[in-house]
Design an enzyme around this catalytic site. Structure first.
Site: not given
Ligand code: OAD
Length: 243
Positions: A120, A128
């Site tokens: 991402h 650019c």
């Molecule tokens: P999310 O915020 O959707 O999910 C975070 C996950 O981490 C959840 O399943 C939580 O349960 C878990 N979590 C939180 N704290 C934790 C800890 N201490 N240990 C283990 N697990 C934990 O984030 P992503 O799945 O990364 O995209 O989101 C995916 C994408 O959505 C991101 O890359 C971003 C966003 O829109 C872009 O920016 C393009």
């Protein structure tokens, strides 16, 4: 466990915001549905950037500045240690735009079979708008930041916004098709194509493991689940993995 007694050669690990949470980087899907006080459409789409480049640049300037206040945690370090000792292939795919994996691997140099992909994009890079050239970027970016690569170009954050294509997908899919172990760490599985990686790994016959604070909506797609904070669950899981 049956069916996974073969020696492991290729590993693919997918990480999401949960692996950086204990370093102090906020996750995305907070209960208020906002991302640090903003609607996703405002700050994470090409349309949002076209409508209000100052707001979008300011948003990422703040995220970039916050990187100075956070450090890799025990989960990033455990993956860096694995990369240093693992003799097979190890592709680490992160959805995170922070540089915490990069910093962990800079301190513990990885082996030859290791590769890190920021699917991402990265906060510390800029792109650019006309030539597509990507360059390192450590400071703030102005709303109309001129590009050194094209006379009509502007520099924008090298971040994959909604509606844009994630990076290096061919490379990632090839590694998933050849892996023996797939581990998904700290990601909600709400955003495709990353949410579909577990299926590709399953087609390849890989052992699939989810590590998270709690079972995600896709938990049943994994052979195993390890539930707890990443700083504890990730080191414990990889400590037991034989090279
Ligand atoms: P999310 O915020 O959707 O999910 C975070 C996950 O981490 C959840 O399943 C939580 O349960 C878990 N979590 C939180 N704290 C934790 C800890 N201490 N240990 C283990 N697990 C934990 O984030 P992503 O799945 O990364 O995209 O989101 C995916 C994408 O959505 C991101 O890359 C971003 C966003 O829109 C872009 O920016 C393009």
């Amino acid at each position: 466990m049956t069916g996974h007694a073969e020696p492991i050669h290729g590993i693919v690990v997918l990480t999401g915001a949960g692996i950086s949470a204990e370093s102090g980087v906020p996750t995305f899907r907070a209960s208020d549905g906002l991302w640090c006080g903003h609607r996703v459409e405002e700050v994470a789409t090409p349309e949002g950037y076209a409508a209000n480049p100052a707001l979008v640049q300011d948003f990422y300037n703040q995220r970039r500045r916050q990187l100075a206040e956070v450090r890799p945690n025990a989960a990033h370090v455990a993956l860096a240690e694995l990369a240093a000792r693992w003799e097979g292939d190890f592709l680490l795919v992160t959805q995170n735009v922070d540089d915490l994996h990069d910093r962990a691997h800079a301190e513990i140099p990885p082996g030859a079979g290791f590769e890190l992909i920021h699917m991402h994009g990265e906060l510390l890079k800029a792109r650019c708008t006309r030539s597509g050239v990507v360059m390192d970027w450590f400071g703030d970016m102005a709303a109309d930041e001129a590009s050194p690569h094209h006379p009509q170009g502007r520099m924008r954050p090298h971040i994959v916004w909604f509606g844009e294509m994630p990076l290096a997908m061919e490379r990632i899919e090839a590694a998933l098709a050849a892996c023996d172990l797939f581990v998904s760490i700290g990601t909600s599985g709400a955003v495709y194509p990353a949410a579909g990686f577990v299926q590709l790994a399953r087609y390849a016959g890989a052992r699939t493991v989810e590590i998270n604070l709690e079972p995600t909506q896709g938990a049943r797609l994994f052979d195993e689940g390890v539930y707890g904070p990443a700083t504890e669950a990730v080191p414990a899981f990889f400590r037991d993995l034989q090279t």
